[in-house]
Design an enzyme around this catalytic site. Structure first.
Site, PDB file in Angstrom:
ATOM      1  N   SER A 254       0.839  -1.192   0.000  1.00 51.06           N
ATOM      2  CA  SER A 254       0.000   0.000   0.000  1.00 51.06           C
ATOM      3  C   SER A 254       0.873   1.240   0.000  1.00 51.06           C
ATOM      4  CB  SER A 254      -0.911  -0.010   1.219  1.00 51.06           C
ATOM      5  OG  SER A 254      -0.123   0.114   2.378  1.00 51.06           O
ATOM      6  N   LYS A 255       0.203   2.374  -0.002  1.00 52.85           N
ATOM      7  CA  LYS A 255       0.921   3.643  -0.147  1.00 52.85           C
ATOM      8  C   LYS A 255       2.102   3.804   0.800  1.00 52.85           C
ATOM      9  CE  LYS A 255      -3.250   5.928  -1.531  1.00 52.85           C
ATOM     10  NZ  LYS A 255      -3.952   4.707  -1.195  1.00 52.85           N
ATOM     11  N   ARG A 256       1.944   3.300   2.014  1.00 51.75           N
ATOM     12  CA  ARG A 256       3.052   3.510   2.941  1.00 51.75           C
ATOM     13  C   ARG A 256       4.311   2.735   2.548  1.00 51.75           C
ATOM     14  NH1 ARG A 256       2.943  -0.784   6.539  1.00 51.75           N
ATOM     15  NH2 ARG A 256       1.168  -2.115   6.088  1.00 51.75           N
ATOM     16  N   GLY A 258       5.665   3.179  -0.227  1.00 49.93           N
ATOM     17  CA  GLY A 258       6.362   4.003  -1.211  1.00 49.93           C
ATOM     18  C   GLY A 258       5.717   3.923  -2.576  1.00 49.93           C
TER      19      GLY A 258
END
Length: 472
Positions: A254-256, A258
């Site tokens: 997911s976005k976290r 990167g």
RNA sequence: GGCGCGUUGGAGAAGCGGCUUAACUCACCAGCCUUUCACGCUGGCAUCCAGGGGUUCGAAUCCCCUACGCGUCACCA
């Protein structure tokens, strides 16, 4: 045997995710391999989060990867439209037919009421679910809710104690019980828009989808969908749930983690062919010992039987390696074209080609070219490593560097071949060869023991910079 | 917590009951090649398939249990 028809059905709530791209790719490859159709449909029933920009991004990303569809959004087809918000009447009809059969009903519960119920159950240690409060409302009750101005949702009546089995194309037989579903679920929201679980079923059936390949996160949705197929008297397609792509910490990417969308990789200077090759190898393996595949080869080789059940960690290292491999095989003009956007200013055609030639074996992505700019542009060099320091202090170094500098200063045009000749001549005249010859010059000129060919680099630097660096 | 899925080396993985002293690739290490660097090449890197029981002449491969990881339980998809 019905024709193979598969689909990629993203919701346009953000840029195309790497996981979505892989789903799309697998669907596309399966369609190609089986001689079937590949359809792209937009599941934009979440009006809050859907956006046109996201839809554009998704389409562009797919096309950039070389995944094109022969039916669906933009290009149309026999089952148009392919955007769910443009098909609302279709879902309403299907929902009405369920209502008529007594398999669905209006529910007037407010979100607060549902929430309260859920909380109560949780406190009692039970699984939160909908208890069916509105299953048997009297006409009077309905009238009074309507009078209050409540807008109902339509819920599907989940039959109790039903065993639902999925014959999953990659996982085999998976069994759920209808009691575990969480109660009667919403199929039409209070604003008249269908929920995901309802809309997919209606569309997949109506669009004659034969196989559904999607991420594993949808596995637990499948029993709900199966129930709807049954209620509508429709035959369900074949399901295959492919495993998730994980980040380094082994949780769903997911976005976290990167860079997670396809555009990120495009912007960083990856080649679509490399990404496709990489994605194909995540969760699928060829039956021969080959690791490089073009899209065309993948179309021939792909098979569902070789899709892995276990999740795969996204290894950026391997992607970079693959990309470097493809970069090395790129014609110089294409390499130059790819590098150009990452340079600080427009370069002259001739220099750009020389730059591409110089860096070709040293790039993992187009954007890596930036890293060489300070070196070429005459900016200060990074501090030397102790090892480099040692080499540069060698006895023979001073005369070598001085001789080289002299010859360079006499040279009219900085041309790579000429510079190479000068190095050779210096070696001959001073009777130095091998590493003893090249290393000191490399270190003096670039500050490092590693890097592209020094004569090419030097040609790029120009006389002034070369001479400045040689004053040691 | 319920339900579901998964577990082969640091990463991707092959393996489908005997051909496995567990392929291949990335990473890592060593060496060769190249008058430098990189590419490339060669070799090394799991005494063992999460752990424990079973079935079998024989199991990474079949069964059971345990552990761990992940997913999912919305008027989000």
């Amino acid at each position: 045997m019905n024709k193979v028809r598969v689909r990629f059905a993203p919701s346009p709530t953000g840029p195309l995710h790497i996981g979505g791209a892989r789903s799309a790719l697998f669907n596309y490859l399966f369609a190609k391999k089986e001689g079937g159709d590949f359809i792209v449909r937009m599941e934009d029933t979440d009006r809050e989060r859907s956006s046109e920009a996201s839809e554009e991004n998704i389409k562009e990303s797919l096309l950039w990867l070389g995944i094109n569809w022969n039916e669906g959004i933009d290009i149309g087809g026999p089952f148009a439209p392919y955007r769910q918000t443009e098909r609302l009447n279709t879902y309403k009809e299907a929902a009405q037919s369920l209502m008529a059969k007594g398999m669905a009903y209006y529910c007037y519960c407010s979100e607060e009421e549902i929430e309260a119920q859920r909380r109560q159950l949780t406190e009692k240690g039970e699984t939160p679910r909908y208890l069916g409060n509105c299953r048997n409302l009297s006409q009077d009750e309905i009238r009074s809710f309507e009078a209050e101005g409540r807008k109902p949702v339509i819920r599907f009546k989940v039959p109790p104690g039903l065993s639902l089995t999925i014959n999953d194309g990659v996982r085999g037989k998976v069994v759920f019980n209808s009691d575990e579903i969480g109660g009667d679920f919403v199929i039409i929201k209070s604003d008249g828009i269908p929920t995901y679980n309802f809309a997919v079923v209606v569309d997949d059936y109506l669009m004659k989808i034969s196989h559904i390949l999607r991420g594993e996160e949808h596995l637990s949705n499948t029993p709900r969908q199966l129930l709807i197929y049954q209620a509508l008297g429709w035959e369900a397609p074949e399901f295959s749930h492919i495993s998730l792509i994980l980040g380094e910490d082994r949780s769903k990417m997911s976005k976290r983690h990167g860079s997670v969308s396809v555009v990120n990789y495009k912007d960083q200077g990856y080649l679509p062919g490399a990404l496709v090759n990489f994605l194909a190898l995540l969760g699928w393996s060829p039956d021969k010992e080959e690791e490089f595949f073009t899209m065309g080869e993948l179309e021939d080789e792909f098979s569902l039987q070789r899709v892995s059940k276990s999740p795969a960690v996204f290894d950026i290292n391997k992607l970079r390696w693959l990309n470097a491999h493809y970069l090395r095989k790129l014609p110089l003009n294409e390499l130059a074209e790819g590098i150009a956007p990452y340079l600080d200013e427009p370069w002259q055609e001739e220099d750009l080609i020389l730059l591409a030639d110089t860096l070709q074996n040293h790039l993992e992505t187009f954007s890596d070219a930036k890293k060489y700019l300070p070196l070429i542009k005459g900016e200060s060099l990074p501090p030397l490593t102790p090892e480099a320091e040692e080499i540069i202090k060698g006895e023979q170094v001073k005369p070598l560097v001085e001789l080289f500098a002299l010859k360079i200063s006499q040279l009219e045009y900085m041309q790579a071949d000429e510079i190479k000749n000068i190095i050779k001549t210096c070696g001959k005249e001073l009777n130095i060869k091998g590493a003893a010859l090249f290393m000191p010059l490399r270190i003096a000129l670039t500050g490092s023991q590693h890097g592209p060919d020094i004569h090419k680099l030097a040609a790029l630097m120009g006389k002034k910079t070369i001479l400045a660096r040689l004053k040691i």
